[in-house]
Design a protein around this motif. Structure first.
Motif, mmCIF file in Angstrom:
data_model
loop_
_atom_site.group_PDB
_atom_site.id
_atom_site.type_symbol
_atom_site.label_atom_id
_atom_site.label_comp_id
_atom_site.label_asym_id
_atom_site.label_seq_id
_atom_site.Cartn_x
_atom_site.Cartn_y
_atom_site.Cartn_z
ATOM 1 N N GLU A 294 -50.342 -22.898 43.243
ATOM 2 C CA GLU A 294 -51.045 -21.828 42.526
ATOM 3 C C GLU A 294 -51.406 -22.298 41.128
ATOM 4 O OE1 GLU A 294 -51.801 -19.310 44.373
ATOM 5 O OE2 GLU A 294 -50.525 -20.149 45.954
ATOM 6 N N LYS A 295 -52.394 -21.655 40.572
ATOM 7 C CA LYS A 295 -52.783 -21.954 39.191
ATOM 8 C C LYS A 295 -51.587 -21.720 38.263
ATOM 9 C CE LYS A 295 -56.252 -20.426 35.872
ATOM 10 N NZ LYS A 295 -56.837 -21.586 35.317
ATOM 11 N N GLY A 296 -51.321 -22.682 37.391
ATOM 12 C CA GLY A 296 -50.233 -22.533 36.425
ATOM 13 C C GLY A 296 -48.863 -22.950 36.948
ATOM 14 N N GLU A 297 -48.810 -23.326 38.207
ATOM 15 C CA GLU A 297 -47.522 -23.699 38.789
ATOM 16 C C GLU A 297 -47.162 -25.152 38.442
ATOM 17 O OE1 GLU A 297 -45.350 -22.767 43.061
ATOM 18 O OE2 GLU A 297 -47.479 -23.137 43.051
ATOM 19 N N PHE A 298 -45.869 -25.434 38.282
ATOM 20 C CA PHE A 298 -45.379 -26.800 38.082
ATOM 21 C C PHE A 298 -44.622 -27.208 39.331
ATOM 22 C CE2 PHE A 298 -45.076 -27.919 33.321
ATOM 23 C CZ PHE A 298 -46.277 -27.295 33.052
ATOM 24 N N VAL A 299 -45.095 -28.240 40.002
ATOM 25 C CA VAL A 299 -44.454 -28.661 41.245
ATOM 26 C C VAL A 299 -43.912 -30.075 41.088
ATOM 27 C CG1 VAL A 299 -44.802 -29.142 43.688
ATOM 28 C CG2 VAL A 299 -45.937 -27.183 42.643
ATOM 29 N N CYS A 300 -42.646 -30.247 41.376
ATOM 30 C CA CYS A 300 -42.028 -31.569 41.300
ATOM 31 C C CYS A 300 -42.054 -32.205 42.692
ATOM 32 C CB CYS A 300 -40.584 -31.405 40.837
ATOM 33 S SG CYS A 300 -39.696 -32.941 40.778
ATOM 34 N N VAL A 301 -42.440 -33.474 42.772
ATOM 35 C CA VAL A 301 -42.396 -34.162 44.063
ATOM 36 C C VAL A 301 -41.333 -35.251 43.999
ATOM 37 C CG1 VAL A 301 -43.694 -35.498 45.769
ATOM 38 C CG2 VAL A 301 -44.852 -33.703 44.453
ATOM 39 N N LEU A 302 -40.371 -35.146 44.903
ATOM 40 C CA LEU A 302 -39.291 -36.133 44.991
ATOM 41 C C LEU A 302 -39.399 -36.860 46.322
ATOM 42 C CD1 LEU A 302 -36.249 -33.841 43.995
ATOM 43 C CD2 LEU A 302 -37.452 -35.415 42.478
ATOM 44 N N GLY A 303 -38.769 -38.013 46.415
ATOM 45 C CA GLY A 303 -38.747 -38.721 47.701
ATOM 46 C C GLY A 303 -38.338 -40.163 47.520
ATOM 47 N N SER B 172 -55.534 -20.457 46.569
ATOM 48 C CA SER B 172 -54.718 -21.265 45.660
ATOM 49 C C SER B 172 -55.598 -22.287 44.949
ATOM 50 C CB SER B 172 -53.649 -22.007 46.450
ATOM 51 O OG SER B 172 -52.870 -21.096 47.178
ATOM 52 N N LEU B 173 -55.121 -22.772 43.810
ATOM 53 C CA LEU B 173 -55.907 -23.753 43.051
ATOM 54 C C LEU B 173 -55.978 -25.090 43.786
ATOM 55 C CD1 LEU B 173 -57.445 -24.271 40.415
ATOM 56 C CD2 LEU B 173 -55.293 -25.063 39.429
ATOM 57 N N VAL B 174 -54.841 -25.510 44.345
ATOM 58 C CA VAL B 174 -54.819 -26.759 45.114
ATOM 59 C C VAL B 174 -54.367 -26.438 46.533
ATOM 60 C CG1 VAL B 174 -53.799 -29.073 45.314
ATOM 61 C CG2 VAL B 174 -54.152 -28.055 43.046
ATOM 62 N N GLU B 175 -55.151 -26.854 47.504
ATOM 63 C CA GLU B 175 -54.731 -26.682 48.894
ATOM 64 C C GLU B 175 -54.737 -28.038 49.575
ATOM 65 O OE1 GLU B 175 -56.668 -23.332 51.010
ATOM 66 O OE2 GLU B 175 -57.532 -22.844 49.047
ATOM 67 N N VAL B 176 -53.573 -28.437 50.041
ATOM 68 C CA VAL B 176 -53.458 -29.687 50.785
ATOM 69 C C VAL B 176 -53.249 -29.282 52.238
ATOM 70 C CG1 VAL B 176 -52.057 -31.764 51.109
ATOM 71 C CG2 VAL B 176 -52.477 -30.894 48.797
ATOM 72 N N LYS B 177 -54.203 -29.667 53.095
ATOM 73 C CA LYS B 177 -54.163 -29.160 54.476
ATOM 74 C C LYS B 177 -54.058 -30.297 55.473
ATOM 75 C CE LYS B 177 -56.565 -24.773 54.253
ATOM 76 N NZ LYS B 177 -57.860 -24.106 54.445
ATOM 77 N N ASN B 178 -52.908 -30.396 56.127
ATOM 78 C CA ASN B 178 -52.704 -31.353 57.221
ATOM 79 C C ASN B 178 -53.155 -32.764 56.869
ATOM 80 O OD1 ASN B 178 -53.897 -28.546 58.521
ATOM 81 N ND2 ASN B 178 -51.965 -29.260 59.404
ATOM 82 N N VAL B 179 -52.779 -33.219 55.690
ATOM 83 C CA VAL B 179 -53.238 -34.532 55.233
ATOM 84 C C VAL B 179 -52.399 -35.659 55.838
ATOM 85 C CG1 VAL B 179 -53.276 -36.068 53.218
ATOM 86 C CG2 VAL B 179 -54.346 -33.811 53.094
ATOM 87 N N SER B 180 -53.079 -36.647 56.411
ATOM 88 C CA SER B 180 -52.422 -37.867 56.870
ATOM 89 C C SER B 180 -53.110 -39.068 56.235
ATOM 90 C CB SER B 180 -52.485 -37.993 58.388
ATOM 91 O OG SER B 180 -51.760 -36.948 58.993
ATOM 92 N N TYR B 181 -52.344 -40.131 56.040
ATOM 93 C CA TYR B 181 -52.930 -41.351 55.492
ATOM 94 C C TYR B 181 -52.203 -42.566 56.048
ATOM 95 C CZ TYR B 181 -55.275 -44.541 52.413
ATOM 96 O OH TYR B 181 -56.066 -45.561 51.940
ATOM 97 N N LYS B 182 -52.968 -43.631 56.278
ATOM 98 C CA LYS B 182 -52.384 -44.848 56.798
ATOM 99 C C LYS B 182 -53.078 -46.030 56.145
ATOM 100 C CE LYS B 182 -51.596 -47.055 61.301
ATOM 101 N NZ LYS B 182 -51.941 -48.368 60.761
ATOM 102 N N TYR B 183 -52.305 -46.946 55.574
ATOM 103 C CA TYR B 183 -52.889 -48.200 55.095
ATOM 104 C C TYR B 183 -53.029 -49.127 56.293
ATOM 105 C CZ TYR B 183 -51.504 -46.532 50.428
ATOM 106 O OH TYR B 183 -51.348 -45.788 49.277
#
Ligand SMILES: Nc1ncnc2c1ncn2[C@@H]1O[C@H](COP(=O)(O)OP(=O)(O)OP(=O)(O)O)[C@@H](O)[C@H]1O
Ligand SMILES: Nc1ncnc2c1ncn2[C@@H]1O[C@H](COP(=O)(O)OP(=O)(O)OP(=O)(O)O)[C@@H](O)[C@H]1O
Ligand SMILES: [Mg+2]
Ligand SMILES: [Mg+2]
Lengths: 268, 291
Positions: free
Chosen positions: A28-37, A2-13
């Protein structure tokens, strides 16, 4: 791959609860992904990690086969663009023109092409008359338009929009989202928004809640997951609310009306 | 008692040759009641909305013309005599970019600042109550307001105004950045303040759902001019005007409009602004039995 792979990402300030916990997905390349939350669910943090502005505390981000780290970030960043939630965090130039030019200079775009893009992208967002103005002295919506133009002008392969149209008038939203829609198939887009109607032009929806990915579905399927959406402080589309009420309470010609409402939803 | 604007203009820059002046807002006449109003201000990007509301609480002083706030005059001529604190205690404004409103070290201190400054009693308990109303939990009371997410910052800025208890509350695009639940809760809260405490609420917004569902009166700006001031439904009925000024119809109106056309329902009133009213109207015209 895939063009972007996000693998088990964690973050803490520092001194805060986890902003992201074990988030994974591929785009995938050419995909449009909406992020809600919900507010504070980690959307902007995730966006900054994907474009390499923050480093994941654990897990990794792989762009086009290359893992993001100190050594690779400079070259990978050429492929990435982000329109920040607050356009003031975006501006680097003292004029709108400089601001659009800045990213292009960094990419060693030659001068004639640079001028073409400045003209093209500033008129795309209806800001061609403001090229000599200082971005600081613009209205909120004008700032957002410039921020969008500056990022689009770089023509990066992957573009993240973090609530990029939140201050535009309805006509402006239509114009800008139409321009973004035209990138379908060519660019890969991550579109963060609170406006559910804007999710409709994306292929897929990812929902974050308290830093955890709670939903990852094709767009119209995602809106059927009412309980998950509600628990994440989200809502369903107005058309679906009306369909629900018709089914619950009954209406003559109800089926016909539901059909019309579905068509309206698909059209977007 | 009211706010009266007569021939109010504002320019961010006054050139030496005054005929070259470019006004952000020009020659505006308006009268706004200091009780019970619920007004939305809409219009194209750059039409002058933020400039106008900043003048209403004397953050910007009109270049020409004057504003009369219950007998207190705000104009360039008496700029130095204006009791700013008195004006701002009465008229609270939340900025379009909440970042620029926040400045204290912690979230709680920030919300306390307004009421403390205006000499209000029980500052801390009022601040905590306001924070609760906007959905900010205790665990971030002691964090820096600048370490928050966009929507969290917006909520804190709104809490600061609520805690100061002004008579007139002005919000510049308050729902930008709020999640759908937060937006709904804020608007219901404002509706309650308007209905029960008779506060005047003024919202700058691009969200036609808010115009339809919450406001009574709507003011449309275009290029610094007031081009419409009146009832929201009358505005939405004038689709030419809606289009000309970069506006749109609310979702429920759009849906009812299509249904009306497709099913030739001549006496369907399409100007309904929420799902329940839309359903009731359909039922009134069609009957409630599934065929
Ligand atoms: N600079 C920072 N320092 C400390 N904590 C932060 C910082 N930025 C964000 N946070 C916290 O991390 C969490 C996630 O924030 P983030 O900005 O990613 O949320 P978001 O989903 O983009 O929210 P919004 O919809 O309000 O923009 C929140 O609880 C926020 O308070
Ligand atoms: N600080 C400033 N200095 C100079 N000009 C400004 C400044 N702020 C705004 N302007 C200009 O004044 C005009 C009106 O701006 P204003 O911010 O009032 O618009 P607005 O209706 O609030 O727009 P938006 O919906 O985009 O927030 C715009 O043309 C803008 O470029
Ligand atoms: Mg964010
Ligand atoms: Mg504004």
């Amino acid at each position: 791959m895939s063009l972007v792979e996000v693998k088990n990402v964690s973050y803490k300030y520092t001194n805060r609860e986890n902003a992201l916990t074990d988030v994974s997905f591929n785009i995938e390349k050419g995909e449009f992904v909406c992020v809600l939350g919900h507010n504070g669910s980690g959307k902007s943090t995730l966006a900054k990690i994907i474009v390499g502005l923050l480093k994941a505390k654990s897990g990794e981000v792989i762009i086009d086969g290359v893992t993001l780290n100190e050594d690779t970030i400079d070259s990978v960043r050429q492929k990435l663009g982000i329109v920040f939630q607050n356009p003031d965090n975006q501006f680097v130039g003292v004029t709108v023109k400089d601001d659009i030019a800045f990213g292009l200079e960094n990419r060693n775009i030659e001068r004639s092409e640079m001028l073409r893009r400045i003209e093209y992208y500033s008129s795309l967002v209806d800001m061609e008359d403001f090229l000599d103005k200082n971005p600081e002295n613009l209205s909120g919506g004008q700032k957002q338009r410039v921020a969008i133009a500056s990022v689009l002008a770089c023509e990066g392969e992957i573009i993240v929009f973090d609530e990029a149209t939140s201050m535009l008038d309805p006509k402006g939203v239509k114009e800008v989202t139409n321009a973004i829609k035209k990138l379908k198939g060519q660019k890969t887009v991550i579109y963060i928004t609170h406006n559910l109607d804007e999710a409709l032009f994306c292929d897929r929806v990812i929902v974050l809640s308290k830093g955890v990915k709670v939903l990852d579905e094709k767009v119209l399927d995602a809106f059927k997951e009412k309980d998950i959406l509600k628990s994440a402080s989200l809502d369903i589309l107005d058309s679906m609310k009306l369909i629900e009420l018709i089914e619950e309470k009954g209406l003559s010609k109800g089926k016909e009306i539901e059909e019309i409402l579905w068509q309206l939803t698909y059209q977007k | 008692m009211a706010i009266n604007l007569s021939k109010v203009s504002f320019a961010y820059y006054v050139p030496r040759k005054k005929k070259n002046i470019k006004y952000a807002v020009k020659d505006i006449n308006l009268s706004i009641g200091d009780k019970d109003e619920f007004i939305t201000i809409v219009g194209h990007t750059g039409s002058g909305k933020s400039t106008l509301v900043q003048m209403l609480n004397a953050l910007l002083i009109p270049t020409d013309g004057c504003i009369d706030i219950s007998g207190k005059i705000i104009s360039k001529k008496n700029e130095n005599k204006i009791k700013l604190k008195e004006v701002r205690k009465k008229i609270g404004l939340v900025f379009q970019f909440p970042e620029y409103q926040l400045f204290e070290e912690t979230v709680l201190q920030d919300v306390c600042f307004g009421p403390k400054n205006f000499g209000i009693t029980d500052v801390t308990s009022k601040a905590k109550k306001a924070l609760e109303l906007v959905g900010i939990k205790e665990d971030i009371y002691n964090e820096s307001p600048f370490s928050l997410s966009g929507g969290q910052m917006r909520r804190v800025a709104i809490a600061g105004i609520l805690a100061s208890e002004p008579n007139i509350l002005i919000f510049d695009e308050p729902t930008v950045g709020l999640d759908p639940l937060g937006k709904k809760e804020l608007l219901e809260l404002l509706r309650k303040l308007n209905k029960e405490e008779h506060k005047t609420i003024i919202l700058v917004t691009h969200d036609m759902e808010i115009v339809g569902e919450y406001s009574k009166r709507v003011i449309v700006l275009d290029n610094g001019d007031v081009v419409y001031d009146g009832d929201k439904t009358e505005l939405f009925k004038n689709e030419k005007l809606v289009k000309e000024h970069s506006l749109d119809l609310p979702n429920n109106v759009k849906m009812l409009k299509v249904i009306k056309e497709k099913l030739s329902l001549d006496n369907l009133d399409i100007y309904k602004y929420n799902t329940y009213d839309a359903y009731d109207e359909l039922k009134r015209v069609l009957g409630g039995n599934n065929e």
